[in-house]
Design an enzyme around this catalytic site. Structure first.
Site, PDB file in Angstrom:
ATOM      1  N   ARG A 242      -7.994  -4.483  -2.998  1.00 41.25           N
ATOM      2  CA  ARG A 242      -7.586  -3.297  -3.783  1.00 41.25           C
ATOM      3  C   ARG A 242      -8.614  -3.084  -4.897  1.00 41.25           C
ATOM      4  O   ARG A 242      -8.448  -3.583  -6.013  1.00 41.25           O
ATOM      5  CB  ARG A 242      -6.184  -3.507  -4.367  1.00 41.25           C
ATOM      6  CG  ARG A 242      -5.146  -3.739  -3.294  1.00 41.25           C
ATOM      7  CD  ARG A 242      -3.740  -3.919  -3.842  1.00 41.25           C
ATOM      8  NE  ARG A 242      -2.917  -4.540  -2.824  1.00 41.25           N
ATOM      9  CZ  ARG A 242      -2.348  -3.901  -1.807  1.00 41.25           C
ATOM     10  NH1 ARG A 242      -2.466  -2.587  -1.707  1.00 41.25           N
ATOM     11  NH2 ARG A 242      -1.632  -4.550  -0.919  1.00 41.25           N
TER      12      ARG A 242
ATOM     13  N   CYS B   5       0.833  -1.211   0.000  1.00 46.12           N
ATOM     14  CA  CYS B   5       0.000   0.000   0.000  1.00 46.12           C
ATOM     15  C   CYS B   5       0.869   1.263   0.000  1.00 46.12           C
ATOM     16  O   CYS B   5       0.536   2.266  -0.647  1.00 46.12           O
ATOM     17  CB  CYS B   5      -0.928   0.021   1.214  1.00 46.12           C
ATOM     18  SG  CYS B   5      -2.054  -1.370   1.279  1.00 46.12           S
TER      19      CYS B   5
HETATM   20  C1  BEZ Z   1       0.596  -4.619   1.865  1.00 46.37           C
HETATM   21  O1  BEZ Z   1       1.806  -4.800   1.907  1.00 46.37           O
HETATM   22  O2  BEZ Z   1       0.102  -3.568   1.478  1.00 46.37           O
HETATM   23  C2  BEZ Z   1      -0.291  -5.725   2.279  1.00 46.37           C
HETATM   24  C3  BEZ Z   1       0.114  -7.032   2.047  1.00 46.37           C
HETATM   25  C4  BEZ Z   1      -0.709  -8.062   2.461  1.00 46.37           C
HETATM   26  C5  BEZ Z   1      -1.908  -7.798   3.095  1.00 46.37           C
HETATM   27  C6  BEZ Z   1      -2.314  -6.494   3.297  1.00 46.37           C
HETATM   28  C7  BEZ Z   1      -1.507  -5.455   2.887  1.00 46.37           C
END
Ligand code: BEZ
Length: 235
Positions: free
Chosen positions: A136, A53
């Site tokens: 997402r 993110c």
């Molecule tokens: C992230 O790195 O944004 C992420 C990875 C796995 C689950 C939720 C967020």
């Protein structure tokens, strides 16, 4: 694992964007009425202070001006509170560098949705993937508040923001010029003329020297890049 017990609504392409008011990092917003007359991308991310993110926010915020010039605003959302959002955006600004992008200020609104009310309205919670985090999701909403395209990615996969921009430009070009856009289309590429609706029109298509027809149902025409950009970037 089965997740049949909980069904959340999933808005569809062509639906009016579900409306809501929300607290954001840029103050309260009324959605989508406040954005009437402009395109808007409403997107969710799983959680603040997570690495994928973070790369997405740095990339999207770095391109915000390009989207604005295409008459398109950005609005983010996650199931986090306002103070988490503020702290994360400050950390991004002050400490994080990604692919040469640094000191990035996220100026677009980031919605707090700790109750999941908005995420549920937009089908951003997909229980097979996660029950407490939004996937997402990306909603492309037109100036009349109609959902025109939707893309979903899982938690592990960061989005391609060039593709999101391509979608905004292609939707606007299709509206402005009454055409469709073929695979991998970019401004300057030929566009698709809508299929002929009668035998006579099909014959006319084949004889039209301004078109390039592979067959009666598959005709393209030139649409110069300048004409597309002039229409989309002129506001
Ligand atoms: C992230 O790195 O944004 C992420 C990875 C796995 C689950 C939720 C967020």
């Amino acid at each position: 694992m089965e997740h049949t017990e909980t069904t959340f609504s999933m808005p569809r392409i062509g639906d009016k964007a579900p409306s809501f008011t929300a607290v954001t990092t840029q103050g309260e917003i009324n959605f989508p009425s406040q954005f009437e007359g402009r395109w808007v991308i409403l997107f969710s991310h799983p959680a603040d202070f997570t690495p994928v993110c973070t790369t997405e926010f740095i990339t999207f915020a770095s391109q915000e001006e390009k989207f604005k010039q295409a008459n398109c605003d950005l609005v983010g959302l996650s199931i986090d509170g306002l103070y988490s959002h503020i702290a994360w955006l400050r950390t991004i600004h002050e400490k994080i560098e990604y692919r040469g992008m640094k000191n990035v200020e996220v100026k677009f609104p980031l919605i707090e949705d700790i109750t999941m009310e908005i995420a549920k309205k937009y089908g951003m919670i997909q229980p097979g993937e996660a029950t407490t985090k939004a996937v997402r999701a990306v909603f492309f909403i037109d100036p009349k508040g109609i959902i025109r395209a939707i893309i979903y990615y899982p938690l592990s996969l960061g989005r391609n923001f060039d593709e999101l921009y391509r979608v905004v430009v292609a939707l606007q070009a299709a509206d402005a010029f009454g055409v469709a856009t073929p695979a991998d289309w970019r401004p300057g590429d030929d566009v698709i003329v809508s299929p002929a609706g009668s035998c006579g029109a099909a014959q006319g298509r084949m004889e039209d020297k301004t078109l390039d027809c592979k067959d009666w149902f598959f005709c393209t025409k030139k649409l110069p890049k300048e004409m597309v950009l002039e229409k989309i970037l002129k506001k």
